[in-house]
Structure formats: C-alpha cells, structure tokens
Design a protein around this motif. Structure first.
Motif, PDB file in Angstrom:
ATOM      1  N   THR A   1       0.841  -1.187   0.000  1.00  0.00           N
ATOM      2  CA  THR A   1       0.000   0.000   0.000  1.00  0.00           C
ATOM      3  C   THR A   1       0.881   1.244   0.000  1.00  0.00           C
ATOM      4  O   THR A   1       1.849   1.316   0.764  1.00  0.00           O
ATOM      5  N   ALA A   2       0.536   2.219  -0.843  1.00  0.00           N
ATOM      6  CA  ALA A   2       1.271   3.483  -0.855  1.00  0.00           C
ATOM      7  C   ALA A   2       0.915   4.280   0.386  1.00  0.00           C
ATOM      8  O   ALA A   2      -0.259   4.418   0.728  1.00  0.00           O
ATOM      9  N   ASP A   3       1.934   4.793   1.078  1.00  0.00           N
ATOM     10  CA  ASP A   3       1.699   5.693   2.200  1.00  0.00           C
ATOM     11  C   ASP A   3       1.245   7.048   1.663  1.00  0.00           C
ATOM     12  O   ASP A   3       0.482   7.758   2.297  1.00  0.00           O
ATOM     13  N   LYS A   4       1.724   7.387   0.495  1.00  0.00           N
ATOM     14  CA  LYS A   4       1.384   8.603  -0.243  1.00  0.00           C
ATOM     15  C   LYS A   4       1.761   8.305  -1.687  1.00  0.00           C
ATOM     16  O   LYS A   4       2.686   7.540  -1.939  1.00  0.00           O
ATOM     17  N   GLY A   5       1.057   8.870  -2.639  1.00  0.00           N
ATOM     18  CA  GLY A   5       1.362   8.610  -4.041  1.00  0.00           C
ATOM     19  C   GLY A   5       2.833   8.843  -4.361  1.00  0.00           C
ATOM     20  O   GLY A   5       3.429   9.816  -3.904  1.00  0.00           O
ATOM     21  N   MET A   6       3.421   7.933  -5.112  1.00  0.00           N
ATOM     22  CA  MET A   6       4.822   8.033  -5.499  1.00  0.00           C
ATOM     23  C   MET A   6       4.921   8.991  -6.686  1.00  0.00           C
ATOM     24  O   MET A   6       4.222   8.815  -7.685  1.00  0.00           O
TER      25      MET A   6
ATOM     26  N   GLU B   1       9.319   1.777 -12.038  1.00  0.00           N
ATOM     27  CA  GLU B   1       8.030   2.258 -11.557  1.00  0.00           C
ATOM     28  C   GLU B   1       8.093   3.775 -11.578  1.00  0.00           C
ATOM     29  O   GLU B   1       8.931   4.377 -10.913  1.00  0.00           O
ATOM     30  N   LEU B   2       7.203   4.403 -12.328  1.00  0.00           N
ATOM     31  CA  LEU B   2       7.269   5.852 -12.538  1.00  0.00           C
ATOM     32  C   LEU B   2       6.508   6.648 -11.492  1.00  0.00           C
ATOM     33  O   LEU B   2       7.003   7.644 -10.983  1.00  0.00           O
ATOM     34  N   ARG B   3       5.291   6.240 -11.190  1.00  0.00           N
ATOM     35  CA  ARG B   3       4.459   6.963 -10.219  1.00  0.00           C
ATOM     36  C   ARG B   3       3.248   6.095  -9.861  1.00  0.00           C
ATOM     37  O   ARG B   3       2.911   5.165 -10.577  1.00  0.00           O
ATOM     38  N   THR B   4       2.629   6.453  -8.740  1.00  0.00           N
ATOM     39  CA  THR B   4       1.407   5.768  -8.306  1.00  0.00           C
ATOM     40  C   THR B   4       0.389   6.809  -7.862  1.00  0.00           C
ATOM     41  O   THR B   4       0.732   7.955  -7.560  1.00  0.00           O
ATOM     42  N   SER B   5      -0.846   6.361  -7.772  1.00  0.00           N
ATOM     43  CA  SER B   5      -1.891   7.200  -7.179  1.00  0.00           C
ATOM     44  C   SER B   5      -1.738   7.175  -5.664  1.00  0.00           C
ATOM     45  O   SER B   5      -1.036   6.325  -5.105  1.00  0.00           O
ATOM     46  N   ASP B   6      -2.399   8.116  -4.984  1.00  0.00           N
ATOM     47  CA  ASP B   6      -2.352   8.161  -3.522  1.00  0.00           C
ATOM     48  C   ASP B   6      -3.018   6.941  -2.895  1.00  0.00           C
ATOM     49  O   ASP B   6      -2.649   6.526  -1.794  1.00  0.00           O
TER      50      ASP B   6
END
Length: 136
Positions: free
Chosen positions: A52-57, A108-113
C-alpha cells in the motif's frame, strides 16, 4: 490403504485476515507491506503480500530487475505507471494485473495516492537489483 495422490504438494493451508497479516519491512520506504503468510506456508517457494502506498509516489524507483522466477501483481485500488526494457509503458489500474518474468528490467514511474496491490513472487526471496536504463 493410504492414498497420497491427493496430498498437498506445495505447502499448507493458511488464512490471512487484516488483523492477522503483520506489517513487514519491504523494498521501498514509501510503501507499507503486509505479509499474507504464504512464505511460511510454502517453505519459501512463494510469497504473497499486500503493498500500500503511504502517499502517491511522484519520483520513479529507478531502473531495476528482480532476482526471481516470476512476479505477479494484481492492483486492488488506484494505479501504478511502469515502463519496461522492451519500450512498453503501461498503467496498471484497480482490477487489472500484470505478470513480470524474473530478470525483466523495469521502472516504476508513479502511483496514485490510493495505490494498493497484491503481489505474488516465486520464490519468496525476491532480490531487487538496480541497473542502468537499458534503452540507452
């Protein structure tokens, strides 16, 4: 006569709940990880965890590959943008999955929050090896 033809061959049954799945250290400081008990149940042949993302990457992880036979990812919420050494880029969204063979270089470029995935690897011990951008 004791028929062993239907005996389990890959481990023992394990049931994980939100209360019983402990938080464990993982590869990335900005994600939290929950162990679903599969590593112990299979004697290290397979690992399953909830990430789980703690905050979007917002910054990429950098190019890397995994020392494993394979990695399977199912996105339970949000999304993640990935790029591969093949030149392919993909956004994996909630309800979608991706299979990544061991050794395939990716970033991995980015994720949603609200990013969350179920990740399965074979074997359980999956090393991460940083590498240069394979596209030059």
């Amino acid at each position: 006569m004791n028929d062993q033809s239907n005996a389990p061959k890959f481990g023992k049954a394990v049931h994980a709940t939100p209360e019983s799945a402990p938080e464990v250290p993982g590869r990335r400081a900005f994600f939290s990880y929950r162990d679903l008990g599969v590593t112990e149940a299979t004697g290290g042949k397979m690992r399953a965890q909830l990430t789980t993302a703690d905050k979007g990457m917002t910054e990429s992880t950098g190019w890397h590959y995994h020392e494993c036979e394979a990695q399977f990812v199912y996105c339970t919420s949000g999304w993640v943008d990935l790029e591969f050494e093949t030149g392919e880029s993909v956004r994996v969204q909630a309800g979608e999955s991706i299979f990544i063979p061991g050794g395939l270089k990716h970033n991995e470029l980015r994720t949603s929050d609200d990013f969350q995935i179920l990740e399965v690897s074979v074997p359980a011990d999956m090393g991460t090896v940083p590498c240069e951008d394979p596209r030059g």
